[in-house]
Structures are given as structure tokens and as C-alpha cells.
Design an enzyme around this catalytic site. Structure first.
Site, PDB file in Angstrom:
ATOM      1  N   CYS A 113       2.379  -2.926   8.580  1.00  8.08           N
ATOM      2  CA  CYS A 113       3.499  -2.857   7.827  1.00  8.08           C
ATOM      3  C   CYS A 113       4.942  -3.087   8.709  1.00  8.08           C
ATOM      4  O   CYS A 113       5.902  -3.301   8.123  1.00  8.08           O
ATOM      5  CB  CYS A 113       3.820  -1.421   7.259  1.00  8.08           C
ATOM      6  N   HIS A 253      11.125   0.386   5.654  1.00  7.14           N
ATOM      7  CA  HIS A 253       9.912   0.095   5.075  1.00  7.14           C
ATOM      8  C   HIS A 253       9.703   0.980   4.039  1.00  7.14           C
ATOM      9  O   HIS A 253       9.782   2.224   4.074  1.00  7.14           O
ATOM     10  CB  HIS A 253       8.846   0.199   6.122  1.00  7.14           C
ATOM     11  N   ASN A 283       4.249   0.561  -1.784  1.00  3.61           N
ATOM     12  CA  ASN A 283       4.302   0.094  -0.616  1.00  3.61           C
ATOM     13  C   ASN A 283       3.551  -1.158  -0.414  1.00  3.61           C
ATOM     14  O   ASN A 283       2.353  -1.482  -0.688  1.00  3.61           O
ATOM     15  CB  ASN A 283       3.396   1.181   0.317  1.00  3.61           C
TER      16      ASN A 283
END
EC number: 2.3.1.180
Length: 326
Positions: A113, A253, A283
Site C-alpha cells: 500500500c 493512505h 482501501n
């Protein structure tokens, strides 16, 4: 002195909207259960025939169009992804072919990520060194292809998408003022796909046991994220010689709204300074920061002259951030 400035951005999400109610087979009152724990209301999933390179290509073409730039002007393409089209070749090479960027070197970067942030740091160093003048960084992932849809602790969290940025050389004091990236391999087991490579190749047995799907130790990752995000903010601003209060906006993020709530309270930064699209996209892994960057430039929230901090964290473990004068 050469700096790397944002020339343009682009983004892409699949058409298919997947609401929380999709997961009603896993948990009662899925809408409330998921949103109250994560802040997510819906996410996007790709169609079976769509791959990571398809989303990355669409984001790349959008960024080129927004810059009024020809593909041949790109010197380098970096694709941050942990869900590549194949083990080999690099997904970036597929994107290069798709957009016709015949003069660019293309390669992938897997920091899970954190992939977009690691790509931005790499592009910044290329540009500052004088090696390249136009670098495209793309964060793209299709986690819907690798989720365990029997695991209510992970499968409702993720969505698919791609975000792109073109960075260009400038002698003006703007663009990326400071960036940092870090890794801690002692935590690699917290986020993984156990059967996915040479360590444990995919077999009929690993498929039957779902070891070829995404696994995450949620509580430990939450602890990790709430520890490193304040450190990213402090480190980047200190190295840049600016006060935290000088930051106009932060794009973190997009993992869980509880993490953002915690960071807001811990740092004293108002929550409205964190730009989020988690509720609509979930996400999106390496795509999340690039998607939010593109969205908020297009909707006019981000304006020239503002001070922006982008930051990410993920498997590896990995984390980092970049302070940008727009």
C-alpha cells in the site's frame, strides 16, 4: 536547484459499485457493521476480464490528457502494485505499450500500500539528479482478485483502482520539498499472500486452504499505522523546515477512518484537513493516494501554492511521505 513538480494527475476506478450490503452473507446488518468499523460505505470491483494494467493504463492516459502531453515525452514509468497482471513481465511494461510511451523506461515497484509513495520518492530522485525530466508514477491494484471472500476481517475493506501523477523538472522552489521512505522487514508476516511465489508456489492444496488469498493481522497493523503516521508527519516537516500547522491538507493512505480519527486527535490536526475518499472506494492499496490526489485537484480543493503532505503505509512493513508545494 532542480525540483520535481506535479505536472498533472489522472485516475480510474471500475464501473461496478459494490455496497456494504454485498457482504450480508458474512455478517448481519453489513451496512452498519462495516461503516461503523471502517468508514467504508461502498467500493469498486473490476470485471473478471479487467486487470491491473487496464486500470493503470486508463489512469495514465487521463494524466497525459490533462497535461496535454504526448506519451513519447515520458522518460520513465513506475507502477506501484502488489497485484500485477503476472509474476513477469512488469505491469509497467504493459502500460508502456498500451499508451505508446516508446521512449520511457518502465518498471514495477512493490511496497504494497506504500507503493505510490515509494514511486514518488524514486521519481523525485531521478528528476533531482537530472537523469530524467518527465516521470509518470502510477499506483494501481485489483485486490478483488486476491481476497478471501470468507474472511469478514479483510474482504469488505478493499476496492480496485488506479491513480497516476506526472512529475516534471522545474527550477522553481515548488513541487516535492522533502520525502522519506522506510521499511521494517521484521513485520513482513503481518500482511501477506502466503502462497503466491517461490516460497510457497500455488498448488491445488494451497487454493483449497485459501493460502493464495490476502491475509492481514488487523490489530497489529492498526497499532503499526497509528505509530508511524505521526512519525511521518513529524519527520517530513522537520526535514523541510516547516511547521505542522503550515500544512494545508494531508492525503493519507485510505485504509480505515478509525486510523485517521486517532491521528487527528494525536497530532491536533483537524480531521477536515485529511482528504478522504475511503467511504466511496474502500482501501485501494497502492492506488489510494494517487486517486485522492487526482480527485481533489480536479474538484478544486487543492490549489496552487498550497502545502500538501501525502503519505502511505503498508506491507513489508513499509511507510513514507512527501511534502509538496502545489
Amino acid at each position: 536547484m532542480i525540483h520535481a513538480e506535479i505536472v498533472s494527475t489522472g485516475g480510474c476506478v471500475p464501473e461496478r459499485v459494490v455496497p456494504n450490503s454485498f457482504f450480508s452473507y458474512l455478517v448481519d446488518d453489513a451496512d452498519n457493521w462495516i461503516e461503523s468499523r471502517t468508514g467504508i460505505r461502498e467500493r469498486r470491483f473490476v470485471a473478471p476480464e479487467v486487470s491491473t494494467s487496464d486500470l493503470a493504463t486508463a489512469a495514465a492516459l487521463s494524466a497525459l490528457a490533462n497535461a496535454n502531453m504526448e506519451p513519447g515525452e515520458l522518460d520513465c514509468i513506475i507502477v506501484g502494485t502488489s497485484t500485477p497482471d503476472m509474476y513477469l513481465p512488469a505491469t509497467a511494461c504493459m502500460v508502456q505499450k498500451n499508451i505508446g510511451a516508446k521512449n520511457a523506461v518502465a518498471f514495477d515497484m512493490n511496497a504494497v500500500c506504500s507503493g505510490f509513495i515509494f514511486g514518488v520518492e524514486t521519481a523525485d530522485n531521478f528528476i533531482r539528479s537530472g537523469k530524467y525530466r518527465r516521470v509518470m508514477v502510477i499506483g494501481a491494484d485489483t485486490y478483488s482478485k486476491f481476497l478471501d471472500f470468507q474472511d469478514k476481517g479483510t474482504c469488505p475493506l478493499f476496492g480496485d483502482g488506479a491513480g497516476a501523477v506526472i512529475l516534471g523538472a522545474t527550477e522553481e522552489k515548488r513541487g516535492i520539498l522533502q520525502s522519506v521512505i522506510h521499511s521494517d522487514g521484521s513485520g513482513w508476516e503481518l500482511i501477506q499472500v502466503p502462497s503466491s511465489g517461490s516460497r510457497c508456489p500455488v498448488t491445488a492444496d494451497t487454493i483449497a486452504s485459501r493460502d493464495n488469498t490476502f491475509k492481514m493481522s488487523g490489530k497489529q497493523v492498526f497499532i503499526f499505522a497509528t505509530d508511524v503516521i505521526p512519525r511521518i508527519i513529524e519527520e517530513v516537516t522537520a526535514k523541510a523546515g516547516v511547521n505542522i500547522s503550515d500544512i494545508d491538507y494531508i492525503i493519507p493512505h485510505q485504509a480505515n477512518v478509525r486510523i485517521i480519527d486517532f491521528i487527528s486527535k494525536k497530532t491536533g490536526l483537524a480531521k477536515d484537513r485529511f482528504l478522504l475518499n475511503l467511504d466511496r472506494y474502500g482501501n485501494t492499496a497502492a492506488a489510494s493516494v494517487g486517486l485522492a490526489l487526482d480527485e481533489n485537484i480536479r474538484n478544486g480543493i487543492l490549489k496552487p501554492g498550497q502545502l500538501l503532505l501525502i503519505m502511505g503505509f503498508g506491507g513489508g512493513l513499509s511507510w513514507g511521505g512527501a511534502l509538496i508545494r502545489l
